[in-house]
Design a protein around this motif. Structure first.
Motif, mmCIF file in Angstrom:
data_model
loop_
_atom_site.group_PDB
_atom_site.id
_atom_site.type_symbol
_atom_site.label_atom_id
_atom_site.label_comp_id
_atom_site.label_asym_id
_atom_site.label_seq_id
_atom_site.Cartn_x
_atom_site.Cartn_y
_atom_site.Cartn_z
ATOM 1 N N SER A 1 4.800 -2.639 -5.207
ATOM 2 C CA SER A 1 3.608 -1.557 -5.644
ATOM 3 C C SER A 1 4.338 0.243 -6.181
ATOM 4 C CB SER A 1 3.032 -0.949 -4.112
ATOM 5 O OG SER A 1 3.598 0.161 -3.435
ATOM 6 N N PRO A 2 5.224 0.466 -5.877
ATOM 7 C CA PRO A 2 5.843 1.188 -6.461
ATOM 8 C C PRO A 2 5.883 0.501 -8.069
ATOM 9 C CG PRO A 2 7.299 1.322 -4.946
ATOM 10 C CD PRO A 2 6.301 0.237 -5.033
ATOM 11 N N TRP A 3 6.169 -0.771 -8.625
ATOM 12 C CA TRP A 3 6.169 -1.487 -9.951
ATOM 13 C C TRP A 3 4.885 -1.634 -10.380
ATOM 14 C CZ3 TRP A 3 9.260 -2.146 -6.051
ATOM 15 C CH2 TRP A 3 10.451 -0.387 -5.793
ATOM 16 N N GLY B 1 0.621 -7.873 -4.433
ATOM 17 C CA GLY B 1 2.459 -7.900 -4.055
ATOM 18 C C GLY B 1 2.685 -9.089 -3.433
ATOM 19 N N PRO B 2 3.951 -10.056 -3.816
ATOM 20 C CA PRO B 2 4.443 -10.670 -3.603
ATOM 21 C C PRO B 2 4.882 -11.265 -1.832
ATOM 22 C CG PRO B 2 6.459 -9.382 -4.512
ATOM 23 C CD PRO B 2 4.764 -8.386 -3.798
ATOM 24 N N GLY B 3 4.798 -9.919 -0.702
ATOM 25 C CA GLY B 3 4.940 -10.081 0.469
ATOM 26 C C GLY B 3 3.402 -10.687 1.471
ATOM 27 N N LEU C 1 -2.597 -10.555 4.592
ATOM 28 C CA LEU C 1 -1.818 -9.407 4.499
ATOM 29 C C LEU C 1 -0.675 -9.298 3.879
ATOM 30 C CD1 LEU C 1 -2.121 -9.806 9.315
ATOM 31 C CD2 LEU C 1 -3.643 -7.884 7.312
ATOM 32 N N GLY C 2 -0.284 -7.925 3.492
ATOM 33 C CA GLY C 2 0.673 -7.268 2.444
ATOM 34 C C GLY C 2 0.623 -7.609 1.241
ATOM 35 N N ALA C 3 0.180 -7.660 0.928
ATOM 36 C CA ALA C 3 -0.611 -8.081 -0.312
ATOM 37 C C ALA C 3 -0.715 -6.508 -1.440
ATOM 38 C CB ALA C 3 -1.826 -8.773 -1.150
ATOM 39 N N SER C 4 -1.249 -6.084 -0.405
ATOM 40 C CA SER C 4 -2.027 -4.444 -0.752
ATOM 41 C C SER C 4 -1.663 -3.476 -0.050
ATOM 42 C CB SER C 4 -3.517 -4.268 -0.915
ATOM 43 O OG SER C 4 -3.750 -4.748 0.553
ATOM 44 N N GLY C 5 -1.698 -1.880 -0.902
ATOM 45 C CA GLY C 5 -1.020 -0.589 -0.134
ATOM 46 C C GLY C 5 -0.139 -0.124 -0.559
ATOM 47 N N PHE C 6 -0.055 1.234 -0.861
ATOM 48 C CA PHE C 6 1.017 1.558 -1.969
ATOM 49 C C PHE C 6 2.052 2.055 -1.190
ATOM 50 C CE2 PHE C 6 -2.604 4.519 -1.909
ATOM 51 C CZ PHE C 6 -2.108 5.904 -1.460
ATOM 52 N N GLU C 7 1.337 2.410 0.162
ATOM 53 C CA GLU C 7 2.424 2.744 1.547
ATOM 54 C C GLU C 7 2.794 2.327 2.512
ATOM 55 O OE1 GLU C 7 1.554 7.026 1.879
ATOM 56 O OE2 GLU C 7 -1.303 6.314 1.850
ATOM 57 N N TRP C 8 3.212 2.624 4.147
ATOM 58 C CA TRP C 8 3.230 2.023 5.298
ATOM 59 C C TRP C 8 1.513 2.506 5.584
ATOM 60 C CZ3 TRP C 8 5.572 -2.123 7.268
ATOM 61 C CH2 TRP C 8 6.457 -2.165 6.637
ATOM 62 N N GLU D 1 14.359 3.265 1.142
ATOM 63 C CA GLU D 1 13.682 1.097 0.907
ATOM 64 C C GLU D 1 12.542 1.231 -0.230
ATOM 65 O OE1 GLU D 1 9.956 -0.807 3.778
ATOM 66 O OE2 GLU D 1 10.133 1.834 3.505
ATOM 67 N N ARG D 2 12.497 2.641 -1.168
ATOM 68 C CA ARG D 2 12.667 1.845 -3.307
ATOM 69 C C ARG D 2 14.012 1.804 -3.178
ATOM 70 N NH1 ARG D 2 12.435 3.823 -7.538
ATOM 71 N NH2 ARG D 2 10.062 3.922 -8.967
ATOM 72 N N ILE D 3 14.352 2.161 -3.377
ATOM 73 C CA ILE D 3 15.899 1.578 -3.725
ATOM 74 C C ILE D 3 16.253 0.507 -3.265
ATOM 75 C CG2 ILE D 3 17.978 2.540 -3.778
ATOM 76 C CD1 ILE D 3 17.739 5.512 -3.386
ATOM 77 N N ARG D 4 16.077 -0.319 -1.805
ATOM 78 C CA ARG D 4 16.639 -1.158 -1.430
ATOM 79 C C ARG D 4 15.568 -2.614 -2.183
ATOM 80 N NH1 ARG D 4 15.272 -4.587 3.527
ATOM 81 N NH2 ARG D 4 13.383 -3.804 2.852
ATOM 82 N N ASP D 5 14.444 -2.177 -1.673
ATOM 83 C CA ASP D 5 13.312 -2.899 -2.637
ATOM 84 C C ASP D 5 13.442 -3.111 -3.704
ATOM 85 O OD1 ASP D 5 12.249 -3.161 0.022
ATOM 86 O OD2 ASP D 5 10.556 -1.403 -0.396
ATOM 87 N N TYR D 6 14.030 -2.201 -4.665
ATOM 88 C CA TYR D 6 14.104 -1.968 -6.296
ATOM 89 C C TYR D 6 14.991 -3.648 -6.514
ATOM 90 C CZ TYR D 6 14.508 -2.090 -11.217
ATOM 91 O OH TYR D 6 14.404 -1.883 -12.628
ATOM 92 N N GLY D 7 16.524 -3.339 -5.778
ATOM 93 C CA GLY D 7 17.380 -4.509 -5.349
ATOM 94 C C GLY D 7 16.900 -5.748 -5.680
ATOM 95 N N LEU D 8 16.160 -5.749 -4.162
ATOM 96 C CA LEU D 8 15.166 -7.284 -3.867
ATOM 97 C C LEU D 8 14.581 -7.540 -5.595
ATOM 98 C CD1 LEU D 8 14.203 -7.117 -0.580
ATOM 99 C CD2 LEU D 8 16.204 -8.660 -1.668
#
Length: 617
Positions: free
Chosen positions: A86-88, A93-95, A110-117, A413-420
């Motif tokens: 969601s940050p991008w 979403g893909p998850g 589940l896991g496809a929406s929501g911009f935060e936990w 978490e955002r940093i790691r996720d951008y790496g993925l």
């Protein structure tokens, strides 16, 4: 009973009645985790470890557990999850994943929406007996994540606000207010990377009773099979050539980044620690709290990342080897983060003005030839890859580095996720759309790290802050100790990558400044305002520029050896880390001259030693 008292009684009764008709399930506590992995890296930020479907584009096998219900009936289900793209990307979403109860989907993706936990509505289910099987069914293999599942006879989700959720979670899980005592120790080491491992072994061999707390199932940190960064720097260097004996004992015999898991010899590190009778090892425990008495730590509390069991560790001395300076931060230790300006220390390499920039974190990866044609899903979530900007490679190691302009603690978490995200996006374009896709048709992703390799965050401040000129001008202090032998190696966003991905870089360059092997002052290894706290690793007392040389892992391992020695001196004389410097420095020097090597091991640590100018004339 008056009217107000009656209303209060009814309200309290209703709350307890509702709690009695609810079930709270932590995902990381699932009995059978299938292909889902436990991710604890961000529990300080979002409240808990979680399960993640790290399938690299292939759905992972189901996670499953059995849950007892207070009674049969219809329950509303909520799942705490997060659309990590969601940050991008503003769409789905893909998850993606489903929740199954007794083999039947609740009907929600589940896991496809929501911009935060957030707690997402998973629908209603009918529970026909007092026990049901709960299943997490991954749909994509793209890092869907689950914190917890909540079944309730009511219609209200648990709270999202962190402090309130923490209280709710503890109550639901029945976590005692006071952690169980893990025992009394002479030294508690928090962080089982190379520095923490060598500190523990060194202290134990000198007679201290040591607790080593590590929040993963393996030791080694960045040098483990989970991150796969090889050791750097040199051992057995003057003025104390015996320093590095323990690094040699635990260090892998092969070098290389982003290589097969066996290269990193996790089992060797584990066997060496378990061979020491004076070490009590606590894997899968993450430290989250400290107790203080005036300026001293009295206890560290740690939580098991699967069971949520909490333990309390007491000792006269503590060593923060977490990398992030977590224990020091919790204890109120002075720290720095980001780059100092030239006006602070006069460093030639420092920027004119201080800023928040740090070196970044790497998500390493590699692919293999599969022998037959393989596919990879289309993956595009807000960061466009094309013929001009795609990296036409089959692996990515340290240069795949992100997050330099983000907070390596609060936004990790955002940093790691951008790496993925960039690994998957780049690979998808190579496989599906690039002009060289024929070259990749038989290749598939073999390994992508989900534990990010972090280089820099908090630096705890000691009685001396090592700066660039100390190293380059070869200023030798009376407490000279562990030698640093790497260049001043600082990372910056790759200008070419910046052209293609402005403000979204994921590649780095390294700028090296050669040095002579330099002995780091011992005063960099203890806190200046928390009286019984040592530190070893990348969180020691240095400037951002000086960190460029001391951060490699043979060097941090030698730091750990020195800290273990200093702890033994402090324990012997019932003094503080500072007291060792003030009153017992010669005794520490004697230990550094002798070393704590236990096994006659051939020196195999001759790879990735780095480039220096040689000894100072």
């Amino acid at each position: 009973m008056n009217k107000i008292a009656l209303i209060t009684f009814v309200f309290i009764y209703s709350v307890f009645a509702l709690q009695a008709q609810s079930v709270f399930v932590e995902a990381e506590n699932f009995a059978n985790k299938g292909g889902w992995v436990i991710d604890q890296q961000f529990m300080d930020l979002m409240g808990s470890p979680y399960l993640m479907a790290h399938g690299m584009g292939v759905p992972v096998t189901d996670a499953e557990t059995t849950v007892d219900f207070p009674e049969a009936g219809e329950y509303q289900v909520f799942v705490r999850t997060y659309n990590w793209a969601s940050p991008w990307f503003q769409g789905e979403g893909p998850g993606k994943f489903e929740l199954l109860v007794d083999g039947k989907s609740t009907g929600a993706t589940l896991g496809a929406s929501g911009f935060e936990w957030l707690w997402q509505d998973a629908g209603k289910v009918s529970i026909t007996s007092n026990r049901a099987t709960i299943t997490l069914h991954d749909l994509t293999g793209f890092n869907g994540r689950v914190d917890a599942i909540y079944f309730t006879k009511g219609n209200t989700a648990p709270p999202n606000e962190m402090a309130t959720l923490k209280k709710f979670r503890r109550k639901q899980l029945g976590i005692p207010k006071k952690p169980e005592q893990a025992g009394e120790f002479d030294l508690v080491v928090i962080g089982g990377g190379v520095a923490g491992t060598t500190a523990s072994i060194s202290a134990a061999r000198l007679g201290l009773k040591v607790a080593l707390i590590q929040d993963r199932p393996v030791l080694g940190g960045n040098n483990s099979s989970e991150v796969r960064v090889h050791l750097g720097g040199r051992i057995k260097v003057e003025p104390y050539p015996s320093l590095g004996d323990v690094v040699n004992e635990i260090g892998p015999t092969q070098g290389g980044n982003a290589q097969p898991a066996a290269y990193y010899e996790d089992e060797k590190k584990m066997e060496m620690v378990l061979a020491e009778e004076n070490i009590s090892l606590f894997t899968n425990y993450r430290a989250f709290d400290v107790k203080m008495k005036r300026s001293r730590i009295t206890e560290v509390h740690a939580r098991h990342i699967e069971t949520a069991e909490e333990l309390s560790f007491s000792a006269p001395l503590f060593a923060d080897c977490t990398g992030d300076g977590t224990i020091g931060f919790l204890a109120g230790a002075d720290f720095a983060m980001g780059r100092e300006g030239k006006d602070e220390f006069g460093e030639p390499t420092a920027p004119e003005k201080a800023d928040k920039m740090t070196m970044g974190s790497s998500v390493q990866w590699y692919s293999v030839e599969s022998g037959e044609e393989s596919s990879f899903p289309e993956f595009s979530y807000g960061v466009e890859f094309n013929e001009e900007n795609t990296e036409k490679v089959t692996m990515g190691e340290w240069t795949w580095e992100t997050g330099m302009n983000f907070d390596q603690i609060k936004e990790f978490e955002r940093i790691r996720d951008y790496g993925l995200l960039v690994v998957y996006s780049n690979w998808s374009f190579l496989k599906n759309k690039s002009s060289v896709k024929e070259d990749y048709k038989n290749r598939e992703l073999e390994w992508v790290a989900y534990i990010a390799g972090k280089r820099e965050s908090r630096r705890l401040l000691g009685d001396l802050i090592l700066k660039e000129q100390d190293i380059t001008d070869y200023v030798i202090y009376p407490d000279a100790s562990a030698p640093t032998t790497w260049t001043i190696d600082l990372h910056y966003p790759d200008p070419k990558n910046t052209e293609h991905f402005p403000d979204k870089e994921f590649k780095s360059i390294a700028v090296h400044k050669k040095i002579h092997p330099y002995p780091i002052p011992y005063r960099c290894f203890y806190s200046r305002n928390v009286d019984n706290l040592f530190m070893a690793g990348r969180n020691i007392s240095v400037t951002h520029v000086a960190l460029g040389t001391v951060r490699v892992m043979r060097t941090t391992g030698i730091m750990g050896e020195v800290v273990g020695m200093a702890a033994s001196v402090a324990a012997k004389h019932h003094t503080s880390p500072r007291g060792v410097y003030q009153n017992h420095l010669d005794e520490l020097k004697t230990l550094m001259e002798k070393g704590v090597g236990k096994y006659d091991v051939e020196n195999m640590q001759n790879y990735n030693e780095g480039s220096t100018l040689g000894p100072k004339e």
